[in-house]
Design a protein around this motif. Structure first.
Motif, PDB file in Angstrom:
ATOM      1  N   LEU A 274       0.798  -1.224   0.000  1.00 47.44           N
ATOM      2  CA  LEU A 274       0.000   0.000   0.000  1.00 47.44           C
ATOM      3  C   LEU A 274       0.834   1.280   0.000  1.00 47.44           C
ATOM      4  O   LEU A 274       0.388   2.306  -0.510  1.00 47.44           O
ATOM      5  CB  LEU A 274      -0.937   0.022   1.209  1.00 47.44           C
ATOM      6  CG  LEU A 274      -2.120  -0.926   1.151  1.00 47.44           C
ATOM      7  CD1 LEU A 274      -2.997  -0.738   2.376  1.00 47.44           C
ATOM      8  CD2 LEU A 274      -2.928  -0.741  -0.101  1.00 47.44           C
ATOM      9  N   ILE A 275       2.026   1.242   0.567  1.00 52.39           N
ATOM     10  CA  ILE A 275       2.851   2.457   0.661  1.00 52.39           C
ATOM     11  C   ILE A 275       3.134   3.084  -0.705  1.00 52.39           C
ATOM     12  O   ILE A 275       2.988   4.292  -0.866  1.00 52.39           O
ATOM     13  CB  ILE A 275       4.139   2.175   1.460  1.00 52.39           C
ATOM     14  CG1 ILE A 275       3.788   1.991   2.939  1.00 52.39           C
ATOM     15  CG2 ILE A 275       5.162   3.284   1.283  1.00 52.39           C
ATOM     16  CD1 ILE A 275       4.946   1.538   3.793  1.00 52.39           C
ATOM     17  N   PRO A 276       3.530   2.316  -1.739  1.00 47.55           N
ATOM     18  CA  PRO A 276       3.739   2.951  -3.049  1.00 47.55           C
ATOM     19  C   PRO A 276       2.468   3.580  -3.630  1.00 47.55           C
ATOM     20  O   PRO A 276       2.536   4.621  -4.278  1.00 47.55           O
ATOM     21  CB  PRO A 276       4.233   1.811  -3.937  1.00 47.55           C
ATOM     22  CG  PRO A 276       4.785   0.818  -3.005  1.00 47.55           C
ATOM     23  CD  PRO A 276       3.981   0.917  -1.756  1.00 47.55           C
ATOM     24  N   LEU A 277       1.320   2.972  -3.365  1.00 46.21           N
ATOM     25  CA  LEU A 277       0.068   3.539  -3.875  1.00 46.21           C
ATOM     26  C   LEU A 277      -0.262   4.857  -3.191  1.00 46.21           C
ATOM     27  O   LEU A 277      -0.709   5.807  -3.837  1.00 46.21           O
ATOM     28  CB  LEU A 277      -1.077   2.537  -3.683  1.00 46.21           C
ATOM     29  CG  LEU A 277      -0.946   1.247  -4.478  1.00 46.21           C
ATOM     30  CD1 LEU A 277      -2.066   0.291  -4.115  1.00 46.21           C
ATOM     31  CD2 LEU A 277      -0.932   1.527  -5.960  1.00 46.21           C
ATOM     32  N   LEU A 278      -0.033   4.921  -1.896  1.00 41.81           N
ATOM     33  CA  LEU A 278      -0.281   6.172  -1.175  1.00 41.81           C
ATOM     34  C   LEU A 278       0.694   7.266  -1.617  1.00 41.81           C
ATOM     35  O   LEU A 278       0.315   8.429  -1.739  1.00 41.81           O
ATOM     36  CB  LEU A 278      -0.183   5.933   0.327  1.00 41.81           C
ATOM     37  CG  LEU A 278      -1.250   5.000   0.902  1.00 41.81           C
ATOM     38  CD1 LEU A 278      -0.960   4.688   2.365  1.00 41.81           C
ATOM     39  CD2 LEU A 278      -2.626   5.579   0.733  1.00 41.81           C
ATOM     40  N   THR A 279       1.932   6.877  -1.887  1.00 42.77           N
ATOM     41  CA  THR A 279       2.916   7.831  -2.400  1.00 42.77           C
ATOM     42  C   THR A 279       2.508   8.312  -3.783  1.00 42.77           C
ATOM     43  O   THR A 279       2.628   9.495  -4.102  1.00 42.77           O
ATOM     44  CB  THR A 279       4.313   7.191  -2.449  1.00 42.77           C
ATOM     45  OG1 THR A 279       4.633   6.688  -1.164  1.00 42.77           O
ATOM     46  CG2 THR A 279       5.361   8.184  -2.893  1.00 42.77           C
TER      47      THR A 279
END
Length: 112
Positions: free
Chosen positions: A65-70
């Motif tokens: 999820l971190i890359p999507l939020l970034t």
């Protein structure tokens, strides 16, 4: 006089079509995570050792999820990329985690 930074009153569109794709992909990852947690929970009743997978699965879910939020937060830096395409998602994740590694796990526009 152009305003930049915190005093910038111009509206930025956050929900672009690519951002909606990222939200859809995040929801898909979350649904898979929920199904996996349910499966581990039901198997954990009969086999308690399976419960050791809970933290590992949670870490993997957060790493997905971190890359999507970034991507959603810094869309201008990823204009040519679409998170639904696997190679583009890998490029987004690589740039995100490289920026996090180089800046004490903080991401900013200048690091991407």
């Amino acid at each position: 006089m152009a305003q930049d930074g915190l005093l910038d009153n111009r509206k930025k569109s956050v929900l672009t079509p690519k951002a909606l794709c990222a939200v859809f992909l995040g929801l898909s990852f979350s649904c898979m995570f929920y199904a996996l947690m349910h499966y581990i929970h039901t198997e954990g009743i009969a086999h308690p050792g399976v419960l050791m997978l809970l933290p590992v699965c949670t870490i993997i879910w957060m790493a997905l999820l971190i890359p999507l939020l970034t991507f959603i937060a810094y869309q201008d830096d990823f204009k040519a990329l679409n998170p639904l395409l696997p190679m583009h998602y890998i490029l987004i994740a690589k740039r995100t985690f490289t920026a996090m590694k180089n800046n004490d796990f903080k991401v900013s526009e200048k690091n991407l």
